[in-house]
Design a protein around this motif. Structure first.
Motif, PDB file in Angstrom:
ATOM      1  N   GLU A  69      15.817  16.198 -68.234  1.00 42.67           N
ATOM      2  CA  GLU A  69      15.698  17.553 -68.955  1.00 42.67           C
ATOM      3  C   GLU A  69      14.367  17.718 -69.049  1.00 42.67           C
ATOM      4  N   PRO A  70      13.583  18.174 -67.814  1.00 43.32           N
ATOM      5  CA  PRO A  70      12.080  18.540 -67.907  1.00 43.32           C
ATOM      6  C   PRO A  70      11.761  19.474 -69.342  1.00 43.32           C
ATOM      7  N   GLU A  71      12.798  20.457 -69.843  1.00 44.03           N
ATOM      8  CA  GLU A  71      12.112  21.105 -70.945  1.00 44.03           C
ATOM      9  C   GLU A  71      12.032  20.359 -72.210  1.00 44.03           C
ATOM     10  N   ALA A  72      12.835  19.136 -72.265  1.00 49.92           N
ATOM     11  CA  ALA A  72      12.848  18.222 -73.416  1.00 49.92           C
ATOM     12  C   ALA A  72      11.745  17.127 -73.249  1.00 49.92           C
ATOM     13  N   CYS A  73      11.871  16.642 -72.014  1.00 52.51           N
ATOM     14  CA  CYS A  73      10.871  15.544 -71.710  1.00 52.51           C
ATOM     15  C   CYS A  73      10.400  15.556 -70.112  1.00 52.51           C
ATOM     16  N   ASP A  74       9.243  15.623 -69.828  1.00 52.19           N
ATOM     17  CA  ASP A  74       8.527  15.549 -68.396  1.00 52.19           C
ATOM     18  C   ASP A  74       7.373  14.586 -68.409  1.00 52.19           C
ATOM     19  N   THR A  75       7.419  13.861 -67.237  1.00 53.60           N
ATOM     20  CA  THR A  75       6.095  13.046 -66.911  1.00 53.60           C
ATOM     21  C   THR A  75       5.695  13.762 -65.642  1.00 53.60           C
ATOM     22  N   PHE A  76       4.458  13.923 -65.217  1.00 52.80           N
ATOM     23  CA  PHE A  76       3.745  14.444 -64.380  1.00 52.80           C
ATOM     24  C   PHE A  76       2.426  14.090 -64.072  1.00 52.80           C
ATOM     25  N   HIS A  77       2.073  14.044 -62.765  1.00 56.23           N
ATOM     26  CA  HIS A  77       0.665  13.819 -62.484  1.00 56.23           C
ATOM     27  C   HIS A  77      -0.051  15.304 -62.392  1.00 56.23           C
ATOM     28  N   PRO A  78      -1.107  15.846 -62.953  1.00 53.31           N
ATOM     29  CA  PRO A  78      -1.670  17.045 -63.037  1.00 53.31           C
ATOM     30  C   PRO A  78      -2.566  16.986 -61.839  1.00 53.31           C
ATOM     31  N   ALA A  79      -2.514  18.223 -61.174  1.00 52.88           N
ATOM     32  CA  ALA A  79      -3.226  18.245 -59.882  1.00 52.88           C
ATOM     33  C   ALA A  79      -4.363  17.852 -59.883  1.00 52.88           C
ATOM     34  N   GLY A 179      -1.471   7.471 -76.751  1.00 51.21           N
ATOM     35  CA  GLY A 179      -1.070   8.606 -77.411  1.00 51.21           C
ATOM     36  C   GLY A 179       0.053   8.385 -78.764  1.00 51.21           C
ATOM     37  N   GLY A 180       0.844   9.030 -78.856  1.00 48.72           N
ATOM     38  CA  GLY A 180       1.955   8.908 -80.015  1.00 48.72           C
ATOM     39  C   GLY A 180       2.908   7.989 -79.852  1.00 48.72           C
ATOM     40  N   PRO A 181       4.078   7.948 -80.590  1.00 46.56           N
ATOM     41  CA  PRO A 181       5.066   7.042 -80.566  1.00 46.56           C
ATOM     42  C   PRO A 181       5.671   6.758 -79.054  1.00 46.56           C
ATOM     43  N   SER A 182       5.574   7.851 -78.251  1.00 50.94           N
ATOM     44  CA  SER A 182       5.955   7.835 -76.689  1.00 50.94           C
ATOM     45  C   SER A 182       5.403   6.724 -76.052  1.00 50.94           C
ATOM     46  N   ILE A 183       4.225   6.158 -76.538  1.00 49.75           N
ATOM     47  CA  ILE A 183       3.662   4.976 -75.706  1.00 49.75           C
ATOM     48  C   ILE A 183       4.510   3.816 -75.810  1.00 49.75           C
ATOM     49  N   GLN A 184       5.582   3.576 -76.716  1.00 52.06           N
ATOM     50  CA  GLN A 184       6.556   2.555 -76.914  1.00 52.06           C
ATOM     51  C   GLN A 184       7.799   2.635 -75.968  1.00 52.06           C
ATOM     52  N   TYR A 185       7.799   3.862 -75.252  1.00 49.96           N
ATOM     53  CA  TYR A 185       8.843   4.174 -74.102  1.00 49.96           C
ATOM     54  C   TYR A 185       8.886   3.072 -73.085  1.00 49.96           C
ATOM     55  N   VAL A 186      10.067   2.419 -72.625  1.00 52.01           N
ATOM     56  CA  VAL A 186       9.861   1.602 -71.470  1.00 52.01           C
ATOM     57  C   VAL A 186      10.443   1.994 -70.273  1.00 52.01           C
ATOM     58  N   GLU A 187      11.121   2.999 -70.451  1.00 44.43           N
ATOM     59  CA  GLU A 187      11.825   3.964 -69.343  1.00 44.43           C
ATOM     60  C   GLU A 187      11.203   5.405 -69.151  1.00 44.43           C
ATOM     61  N   GLY A 188      10.048   5.729 -69.481  1.00 46.02           N
ATOM     62  CA  GLY A 188       9.489   7.039 -69.265  1.00 46.02           C
ATOM     63  C   GLY A 188      10.467   7.807 -70.210  1.00 46.02           C
ATOM     64  N   CYS A 189      10.757   9.207 -69.527  1.00 45.58           N
ATOM     65  CA  CYS A 189      11.587  10.045 -70.131  1.00 45.58           C
ATOM     66  C   CYS A 189      13.220   9.605 -70.284  1.00 45.58           C
ATOM     67  N   GLY A 190      13.369   8.772 -69.320  1.00 42.60           N
ATOM     68  CA  GLY A 190      14.637   8.073 -69.350  1.00 42.60           C
ATOM     69  C   GLY A 190      16.043   8.804 -69.566  1.00 42.60           C
TER      70      GLY A 190
END
Length: 190
Positions: A69-79, A179-190
């Motif tokens: 759900e990109p509106e909730a969580c998205d990972t990407f490489h800025p151009a 960064g913040g607590p999301s550095i603890q995620y092991v599956e990205g936005c999963g």
């Protein structure tokens, strides 16, 4: 005697007026190509997605799935971001920056992909919180260090800032997240 003292005082006063105090030397700015718990280059944790895109460009591969759900969580490489750098945006806010395959960037402590868990733990000492890897056997593990608002265990404080080193089965960093607590995620936005 009084005249000589007054003359000496006058000369010293004039001399003092003619020599300005030296300007304080400015503190050096952090290197633009170093990942810190607060951000990287123009990126700062807490920026909006629009600010991230203004700083380093939009998603370089908008067709790729960065989150269910990109509106909730998205990972990407800025151009315009360096190779191997991705950002995680949750609810429209930058929550973490990741170094992955292809990145040659380093953290403010000088660590990046390929550095050993042993060296990372030695550098951080008791500030390094080590936890087992979720999917891989030891020596795979996670080494997390918090500079603000963190502690041992899973941190949920949105103001916390830190760096996490994801160590692979060869004992070296496969990913680095800041960064913040999301550095603890092991599956990205999963």
């Amino acid at each position: 005697m009084i005249r000589r003292l007054m003359l000496t005082t006058a000369v010293l006063a004039v001399a003092a007026c003619g020599s300005p105090d030296p300007a304080p030397s400015p503190e050096p700015a952090p290197a633009a190509d170093v990942l810190t718990a607060q951000g990287f280059g123009p990126l700062r944790i807490g920026m909006t997605r629009a600010e991230v895109e203004t700083a380093l460009g939009a998603d370089s591969n908008p067709g790729a799935v960065g989150g269910a759900e990109p509106e909730a969580c998205d990972t990407f490489h800025p151009a315009r971001a360096p190779e191997g750098l991705t950002v995680m945006v949750e609810q429209g806010v930058l929550t973490s920056i990741w170094l992955q395959r292809g990145s040659t960037l380093k953290t403010d402590r000088g660590f990046g992909l390929g550095d050993t868990a042993t060296a990372i733990k030695a550098a951080y000492g008791p500030l390094a919180y080590v936890s087992p890897h979720k999917y891989s056997p030891a020596p795979a593990e996670y080494i997390t260090t918090w500079s603000v608002g963190g502690a041992a265990g899973y941190v949920q404080n949105p103001a916390a800032r830190g760096i996490a080193y994801h160590i692979g089965t060869d004992g070296t960093a496969e990913q680095v997240a800041a960064g913040g607590p999301s550095i603890q995620y092991v599956e990205g936005c999963g």
